[in-house]
Motif scaffolding. Structure first.
Motif: not given
Ligand code: M6R
Length: 369
Positions: A11-26
């Protein structure tokens, strides 16, 4: 709770696009410039930084190694990476112009915490790159840059690693932006590319059937080697660590240039070797040098499992298997090249019938020295 996946790690491997995107967000303004008011360190103080020391353990330290290449290149500020448990005991050289960046998913790793306290006592400016709000390391630091990977449950770190690398890129690019001039222009261009990476990870995740198949047939393997160069070197180390942790297989990561200084003696017919190939546009002809390494070990019978960018045809004559990743600029490549290695370790652990989320002898957060 596992969102339809068999394990938290998957699950966490598949969450990686969000992990990167959310770390950039805002963290950018409308003009696409980084805004890091959250750091609460004045621009003057940051501009005065003449040296950076990164302290971390395990996977977080590999994120730090990636960060060293990137931050030095973008800012020309010298960066050193220290294993946190060594830092405290090596009489470290720091001043009030040293920025000590700790990296920790949990924010509770005792070795890292003690390194931060030691750095602060010596007068350094301390920034924590951390995934856990309210944890101890950010509290003990002058500033914090949170990674937004969300809770990581599997003991083996995956999405936090990508988020840590991303946060370090953000920090490096911000320092470059503060330097102004061509540093700032270059940082602006890299940031744009970085923002495209989450979609590339998403695409890559849909394209990993072959690495799963390869892993399933390797359940009896006793040793796997990993080679990388430049930012691919820490990726090789991380690939090896994942395999040790999850599949209990002897694994070693090397800098590809080190091969002929010793490790090539390990190559015998059938020895599986992953090679993380730099993109063809990596400076200093490094791509060609790594392709030569593949050729050298293949000639000695190694089974070459090559991770290469889409469109890189130079690797084809020497690869037993090619695992393709989308193209990106050289510094950002680790966010993509590590993913097949994570999936390989996960799949091999599963093929051996092991507990993916709770490997033996390990704890999610190491709160003792
Ligand atoms: O919570 P931290 O990021 O400080 O943890 C550091 C290491 O203990 C951690 O990355 C460890 O190496 C993982 N098991 C790697 O998968």
């Amino acid at each position: 709770e596992k969102g339809g996946y068999d394990t938290f790690m998957e699950k966490e491997i598949h969450e990686q696009p969000h992990a990167v995107g959310d770390t950039l967000l805002g963290r950018t303004d409308e003009a696409g410039h980084l805004v890091l008011d959250e750091l609460r360190i004045s621009e003057e103080q940051l501009k005065a930084v003449d040296r950076i020391t990164i302290v971390a353990c395990g996977t977080a330290a590999y994120a730090g190694m990636v960060a060293k290449y990137a931050i030095e290149h973008w800012t020309r500020i010298p960066v050193e990476v220290a294993l946190a448990h060594e830092f405290r005991y090596c009489d470290p050289i720091v001043s009030e112009r040293t920025l000590v960046v700790s990296i920790s998913q949990s924010g509770e790793t005792m070795d890292t915490l003690m390194a931060v306290k030691h750095a602060r006592d010596l007068g350094a400016l301390t920034v924590s790159v951390c995934n856990t709000h309210g944890s101890t390391i950010p509290r003990e630091s002058d500033a914090v840059l949170y990674t937004h990977a969300g809770p990581e449950i599997a003991v083996a770190s995956t999405k936090a690693f990508l988020a840590q690398i991303t946060a370090c890129y953000v920090l490096g690019l911000y320092l470059a932006q503060l330097r102004g001039g061509s540093y700032a222009d270059d940082a602006h261009a890299v940031l744009k590319e970085l923002q495209e990476v989450p979609d590339k990870i998403e695409k890559l995740l849909g394209d990993l059937d072959r690495v799963r198949e390869i892993a399933r047939f390797m359940a009896d393997t006793r040793s796997v080697l990993f080679l990388g160069r430049h930012v691919g070197y820490p990726v090789a180390m991380e690939g090896a660590l994942k395999l040790k942790e999850l599949a209990y297989i002897h694994a070693e990561g090397f800098a590809a240039g080190e091969l002929k200084h010793g490790p090539i003696a390990l190559i015998e017919p059938g020895q599986p070797v992953f090679i993380v190939v730099p993109g063809p546009d990596t400076p200093h002809g490094l791509h060609g040098k790594v392709v030569s390494n593949i050729q050298e070990i293949r000639a000695r019978g190694a089974r070459t499992l090559v991770i290469a960018q889409e469109g890189d045809t130079a690797v084809e004559p020497f690869a037993d298997e090619i695992l393709r990743v989308p193209a990106t600029s050289p510094m950002l490549a680790p966010l993509l090249t590590v993913v097949p290695l994570q999936v390989f370790a996960l799949e091999l652990s599963t093929a051996k019938g092991l507990d993916v989320d709770q490997p033996r002898n390990l704890a999610k957060s190491v709160t003792v020295e």
